[in-house]
Design an enzyme around this catalytic site. Structure first.
Site, PDB file in Angstrom:
ATOM      1  N   SER A 418     -56.497  52.987   7.227  1.00  0.00           N
ATOM      2  CA  SER A 418     -55.820  53.891   8.141  1.00  0.00           C
ATOM      3  C   SER A 418     -56.754  54.338   9.252  1.00  0.00           C
ATOM      4  CB  SER A 418     -55.328  55.120   7.364  1.00  0.00           C
ATOM      5  OG  SER A 418     -56.442  55.824   6.851  1.00  0.00           O
ATOM      6  N   GLU A 419     -56.176  54.900  10.313  1.00  0.00           N
ATOM      7  CA  GLU A 419     -56.972  55.370  11.430  1.00  0.00           C
ATOM      8  C   GLU A 419     -57.925  56.482  10.989  1.00  0.00           C
ATOM      9  OE1 GLU A 419     -54.447  56.509  14.584  1.00  0.00           O
ATOM     10  OE2 GLU A 419     -53.665  54.493  14.960  1.00  0.00           O
ATOM     11  N   GLU A 420     -57.494  57.263   9.985  1.00  0.00           N
ATOM     12  CA  GLU A 420     -58.363  58.329   9.489  1.00  0.00           C
ATOM     13  C   GLU A 420     -59.651  57.763   8.908  1.00  0.00           C
ATOM     14  OE1 GLU A 420     -54.266  59.856   9.640  1.00  0.00           O
ATOM     15  OE2 GLU A 420     -55.190  58.063   8.827  1.00  0.00           O
ATOM     16  N   GLN A 421     -59.530  56.621   8.211  1.00  0.00           N
ATOM     17  CA  GLN A 421     -60.720  56.025   7.621  1.00  0.00           C
ATOM     18  C   GLN A 421     -61.648  55.455   8.681  1.00  0.00           C
ATOM     19  OE1 GLN A 421     -61.569  56.289   4.488  1.00  0.00           O
ATOM     20  NE2 GLN A 421     -59.746  57.526   4.196  1.00  0.00           N
ATOM     21  N   ALA A 423     -61.907  56.694  11.560  1.00  0.00           N
ATOM     22  CA  ALA A 423     -62.529  57.891  12.130  1.00  0.00           C
ATOM     23  C   ALA A 423     -63.694  58.361  11.267  1.00  0.00           C
ATOM     24  CB  ALA A 423     -61.495  59.010  12.269  1.00  0.00           C
TER      25      ALA A 423
END
Length: 506
Positions: A418-421, A423
């Site tokens: 995911s984009e969070e990861q 980040a």
């Protein structure tokens, strides 16, 4: 009287130990049954955690208990073992713990009784020893525990449960591990219980019985049934590698509600998970009564903290309540490097990646150079989500090693995140975490790679693999490995041999 007794016991010390140099630790009373096996463990952290010599004696003899495993009474490691007990074995036994310049003693006052299990006395009453008293709570599901403690050389199996001398059967009763689950407890479930097991020691078999007196406690309503764990609090504990450690689990519960309390790791009871090494054990439970509540303490003891203990949750359970702690090194990092690698679609390339990551990296960096790696797919708990593995464990590492192959579509580990990861990676990079890019083959075009990889390449560069994935490539002195080692963190200092145990409690 106790002082006189301990003073007299000092005469039983071996000739090379001065009586005034040996410190008395405790005097314990045991009253087991004749005719069955019995064992007592002299392991006493931190006294027995270092390099010590443990010897058992029977007072007033100055001759050590035999270590011949064929003898009926003998010493095995820190245990004294009786196979089986006789009434003549009654007496005072002492365990002498000799260190380099210290001496401690533990005394056991053994009184062997002739108890008839399921025998009938003259008045027709059942005679059962009440060595253990336990409580079942009416109107709920509860359980009993079979307390059979023996050294590793003794194998316990064929466990059976009895009530009033009849074997327990029925859908309400389930025997698992060393416990008996009882569903929908009623007043009729009180009485005299016993658990019986077969004990095998060096080919010889014995029968061992633990008798339990069970009382039924009434429960008024559901409120107040859930216990409260005061400590741990899902926290981390800093501890040096190689140190002994004791952590208390502190619990408050209502007086009429006795939930099961235990320590677990990796979804297993601690004593079962470390059954072979016995390096980490669950301690005895103690309690203090208050007006409405009971304060329980059950500890977990690490004889020596090892690298594999860091980063994994040790969970204290009390009924439906649970809380954990995680060990970490004082510098906050557990692993020297986190290894992230792709899953290529081509079979040949996939084999090359797996050989480098699973065989060559551990051989050179771990075995030859002494680094500790976290390899994605090898070191996480079974069933952990990918995002959680990366998020939790990469923070415990001092470096990040990313293995690259030329095919842009092959780097599925990052593309599926995911984009969070992504980040998380960028945040770690901005916070100064060094990244080591290893190109298994020359990557000519980084534009198809994720932006985070492009950024890493620009900031840290890349090291291109040179070798043919054979034994000749598994030498830490080659040019390639010298480059990798240059970017790895400094070696950790060896743990102190004189570390004292830490005690963590609320």
């Amino acid at each position: 009287m106790l002082s006189l007794l301990l003073c007299g016991l000092s005469l039983a010390l071996p000739p090379f130990v001065r009586a005034d140099a040996c410190k008395d630790v405790s005097l314990q009373n045991e009253a087991p049954s004749a005719g069955q096996p019995f064992a007592f463990d002299c392991t006493h952290p931190p006294l027995t955690s270092g390099k010590v010599h443990v010897t058992w004696y029977k007072y007033p003899s100055k001759i050590p208990v035999s270590k011949n495993t064929q003898s009926r009474i003998h010493q095995e490691q820190n245990w004294i073992l009786f196979l089986p007990l006789t009434q003549e074995d009654s007496g005072i036994y002492q365990c002498v713990i000799n260190g380099t310049d210290t001496c401690h003693r533990i005394h056991v006052n053994l009184t062997v009784l002739r108890k008839d299990w399921c025998g009938i006395s003259g008045n027709g009453q059942l005679i059962l020893s009440d060595e253990y008293k336990q409580i079942l709570h009416a109107g709920r599901d509860d359980s009993l525990t079979c307390h059979l403690n023996f050294p590793q050389s003794c194998v316990l199996d064929s466990l059976k449960w009895y009530k009033d001398c009849e074997e327990i059967k029925g859908e309400r009763f389930i025997s698992w591990e060393m416990k008996l689950s009882v569903s929908n407890v009623s007043a009729e479930d009180g009485g005299s219980y016993a658990c019986q097991a077969r004990l095998t020691h060096i080919g010889k078999q014995y029968t061992v019985v633990n008798s339990i007196t069970v009382n039924i406690a009434e429960t008024n309503g559901y409120a107040g049934r859930i216990p409260k764990i005061i400590y741990p609090k899902n926290n981390s504990i800093e501890v040096q590698l190689g140190s002994p450690l004791i952590v208390d689990c502190n619990i408050t519960d209502t007086r009429d509600n006795t939930n099961l309390r235990c320590w677990r790791v990796n979804n297993m009871l601690v004593d079962d998970y470390y059954n072979e090494s016995r390096r980490i054990r669950e301690g005895f439970e103690s309690h203090i009564f208050f007006q409405k509540d009971i304060f329980y303490t059950v500890n977990i003891t690490f004889l020596e903290v090892k690298m594999e203990d860091y980063g994994h949750p040790f969970v204290c359970h009390a009924g439906v309540s649970a809380a954990y702690f995680i060990l970490k090194l004082p510098d906050g990092k557990i692993y020297d490097a986190y290894v992230l690698y792709p899953k290529p679609q081509r079979e040949i390339q996939s084999h090359e990646v797996d050989t480098l990551v699973w065989k060559i990296l551990p051989e050179v960096l771990e075995r030859q150079c002494g680094y500790k790696l976290f390899i994605f797919g090898r070191d996480e708990f079974p069933g952990q989500a990918v995002a959680n593995v990366i998020d939790e464990n990469i923070k415990l590492c001092r470096r990040l090693i990313i293995v690259l192959v030329p095919e842009s579509l092959s780097f599925d580990v990052l593309k599926n995140m995911s984009e969070e990861q992504i980040a998380v990676y960028n945040a770690l990079i901005q916070d100064g975490m060094k990244v080591i890019l290893i190109e298994l083959e020359k990557v000519k075009d980084y534009t198809a790679m994720p932006q985070s990889i492009q950024y890493i390449k620009q900031k840290h560069g890349a090291i291109q693999w040179s070798g043919d994935l054979t034994e000749q490539s598994q030498c830490a002195k080659t040019k390639f490995w010298k480059k990798v080692r240059y970017h790895m963190p400094p070696k950790r200092p060896p743990p102190s041999s004189s570390a004292q145990p830490l005690k963590h409690t609320s």
